[in-house]
Design a protein around this motif. Structure first.
Motif, PDB file in Angstrom:
ATOM      1  N   ALA A 248       0.852  -1.193   0.000  1.00  0.00           N
ATOM      2  CA  ALA A 248       0.000   0.000   0.000  1.00  0.00           C
ATOM      3  C   ALA A 248       0.882   1.236   0.000  1.00  0.00           C
ATOM      4  O   ALA A 248       1.910   1.280   0.694  1.00  0.00           O
ATOM      5  CB  ALA A 248      -0.915   0.006   1.216  1.00  0.00           C
ATOM      6  N   VAL A 249       0.490   2.226  -0.792  1.00  0.00           N
ATOM      7  CA  VAL A 249       1.204   3.497  -0.845  1.00  0.00           C
ATOM      8  C   VAL A 249       0.241   4.571  -0.347  1.00  0.00           C
ATOM      9  O   VAL A 249      -0.809   4.797  -0.947  1.00  0.00           O
ATOM     10  CB  VAL A 249       1.686   3.817  -2.277  1.00  0.00           C
TER      11      VAL A 249
ATOM     12  N   VAL B 288       0.212  -8.553 -10.995  1.00  0.00           N
ATOM     13  CA  VAL B 288      -0.034  -7.294 -10.294  1.00  0.00           C
ATOM     14  C   VAL B 288      -1.425  -6.747 -10.635  1.00  0.00           C
ATOM     15  O   VAL B 288      -1.805  -6.663 -11.796  1.00  0.00           O
ATOM     16  CB  VAL B 288       1.044  -6.250 -10.655  1.00  0.00           C
ATOM     17  N   LYS B 289      -2.148  -6.377  -9.593  1.00  0.00           N
ATOM     18  CA  LYS B 289      -3.444  -5.701  -9.725  1.00  0.00           C
ATOM     19  C   LYS B 289      -3.396  -4.470  -8.835  1.00  0.00           C
ATOM     20  O   LYS B 289      -2.745  -4.480  -7.792  1.00  0.00           O
ATOM     21  CB  LYS B 289      -4.574  -6.622  -9.282  1.00  0.00           C
ATOM     22  N   CYS B 290      -4.106  -3.446  -9.240  1.00  0.00           N
ATOM     23  CA  CYS B 290      -4.045  -2.189  -8.503  1.00  0.00           C
ATOM     24  C   CYS B 290      -5.447  -1.697  -8.177  1.00  0.00           C
ATOM     25  O   CYS B 290      -6.370  -1.869  -8.962  1.00  0.00           O
ATOM     26  CB  CYS B 290      -3.308  -1.141  -9.334  1.00  0.00           C
ATOM     27  N   ALA B 291      -5.589  -1.074  -7.015  1.00  0.00           N
ATOM     28  CA  ALA B 291      -6.854  -0.448  -6.608  1.00  0.00           C
ATOM     29  C   ALA B 291      -6.529   0.796  -5.795  1.00  0.00           C
ATOM     30  O   ALA B 291      -5.436   0.925  -5.234  1.00  0.00           O
ATOM     31  CB  ALA B 291      -7.690  -1.416  -5.787  1.00  0.00           C
ATOM     32  N   LEU B 292      -7.496   1.689  -5.720  1.00  0.00           N
ATOM     33  CA  LEU B 292      -7.367   2.882  -4.899  1.00  0.00           C
ATOM     34  C   LEU B 292      -8.123   2.670  -3.594  1.00  0.00           C
ATOM     35  O   LEU B 292      -9.095   1.917  -3.554  1.00  0.00           O
ATOM     36  CB  LEU B 292      -7.925   4.103  -5.637  1.00  0.00           C
TER      37      LEU B 292
ATOM     38  N   ASN C 164      -9.267   3.725   4.425  1.00  0.00           N
ATOM     39  CA  ASN C 164      -8.908   2.313   4.615  1.00  0.00           C
ATOM     40  C   ASN C 164      -9.915   1.340   3.999  1.00  0.00           C
ATOM     41  O   ASN C 164     -10.027   0.199   4.425  1.00  0.00           O
ATOM     42  CB  ASN C 164      -8.681   1.998   6.098  1.00  0.00           C
ATOM     43  N   ARG C 165     -10.652   1.799   2.983  1.00  0.00           N
ATOM     44  CA  ARG C 165     -11.574   0.928   2.237  1.00  0.00           C
ATOM     45  C   ARG C 165     -11.227   0.983   0.762  1.00  0.00           C
ATOM     46  O   ARG C 165     -11.041   2.066   0.192  1.00  0.00           O
ATOM     47  CB  ARG C 165     -13.022   1.385   2.425  1.00  0.00           C
ATOM     48  N   LEU C 166     -11.142  -0.199   0.138  1.00  0.00           N
ATOM     49  CA  LEU C 166     -10.879  -0.250  -1.296  1.00  0.00           C
ATOM     50  C   LEU C 166     -12.074   0.290  -2.061  1.00  0.00           C
ATOM     51  O   LEU C 166     -13.219   0.123  -1.650  1.00  0.00           O
ATOM     52  CB  LEU C 166     -10.604  -1.693  -1.734  1.00  0.00           C
ATOM     53  N   THR C 167     -11.795   0.947  -3.192  1.00  0.00           N
ATOM     54  CA  THR C 167     -12.857   1.442  -4.057  1.00  0.00           C
ATOM     55  C   THR C 167     -12.808   0.674  -5.376  1.00  0.00           C
ATOM     56  O   THR C 167     -11.822   0.027  -5.693  1.00  0.00           O
ATOM     57  CB  THR C 167     -12.682   2.946  -4.364  1.00  0.00           C
ATOM     58  N   ASP C 168     -13.878   0.760  -6.140  1.00  0.00           N
ATOM     59  CA  ASP C 168     -13.913   0.176  -7.480  1.00  0.00           C
ATOM     60  C   ASP C 168     -13.534   1.206  -8.534  1.00  0.00           C
ATOM     61  O   ASP C 168     -13.501   0.895  -9.718  1.00  0.00           O
ATOM     62  CB  ASP C 168     -15.318  -0.361  -7.791  1.00  0.00           C
TER      63      ASP C 168
ATOM     64  N   GLU D 185      -9.509  10.994   5.419  1.00  0.00           N
ATOM     65  CA  GLU D 185      -8.228  11.228   6.072  1.00  0.00           C
ATOM     66  C   GLU D 185      -7.117  10.326   5.561  1.00  0.00           C
ATOM     67  O   GLU D 185      -5.959  10.716   5.569  1.00  0.00           O
ATOM     68  CB  GLU D 185      -8.384  11.041   7.585  1.00  0.00           C
ATOM     69  N   LYS D 186      -7.417   9.114   5.148  1.00  0.00           N
ATOM     70  CA  LYS D 186      -6.412   8.158   4.664  1.00  0.00           C
ATOM     71  C   LYS D 186      -6.776   7.751   3.243  1.00  0.00           C
ATOM     72  O   LYS D 186      -7.897   7.332   2.988  1.00  0.00           O
ATOM     73  CB  LYS D 186      -6.379   6.905   5.535  1.00  0.00           C
TER      74      LYS D 186
END
Length: 170
Positions: A44-45, A99-103, A107-111, A120-121
């Protein structure tokens, strides 16, 4: 807990228990090389931190403004925002198998492939199917294309980049 830290010009490494990390740089790109005890993992970045730890004082910490994040077609993450009063454009790329990427936000993944976070994060998450990955990070004060060109033109291996960094220092 950090263990077995090693540092010299152009190189840093540490053991985090089940993760070992090495870092090096060239003129425009920071290389992070992560090794995991088993295949499959997540990096996570976090782009929501605009400076050092608050313990260093408020003048070294603030909240980024006008942040825009997106995953482009090649799986790179592009982020722009005003960090410490300066407009910055980031490009983050991960090299590894599957490799797969998500935003993420709060602290919750989005689609979503694009996000203008208000929480805040927030940042990007890379999942992969291997036990070793290289994360390349670059930024520009000009535009996304410059940050992307830095990452894409940095084709040397981690080790070659590390040796070149030591040579530049020397």
């Amino acid at each position: 807990e950090l263990r077995n830290e090693t540092a010299y010009p152009g190189y840093y490494s540490a053991d985090f228990g089940d993760v070992y990390c090495e870092l090096t740089v060239n003129k425009n790109v920071a290389y992070h090389h992560y090794f995991f005890e088993k295949e499959g993992g997540r990096v996570a970045v976090d782009f929501s931190n605009d400076g050092l730890n608050k313990l260093f004082g408020e003048k070294f910490y603030s909240t980024p403004k006008n942040v825009h994040m997106e995953i482009n077609a090649s799986g790179e993450v592009l982020v722009s925002g005003i960090y410490q009063g300066v407009k910055l454009y980031f490009c983050v790329s991960l090299e590894g198998v599957g490799v797969k990427c998500a935003l993420f936000e709060n602290n919750r993944l989005t689609d979503s492939m694009r996000l203008e976070p208000v929480g805040e994060k927030y940042g990007a998450v890379f999942d992969f199917d291997c036990d070793s990955v290289i994360v390349k990070v670059s930024f520009s004060t000009v535009n996304y294309d410059t940050a992307k060109s830095f990452v894409r033109s940095s084709t040397d291996s981690f080790d070659t980049t590390m040796y070149k960094a030591a040579d530049v220092w020397n």
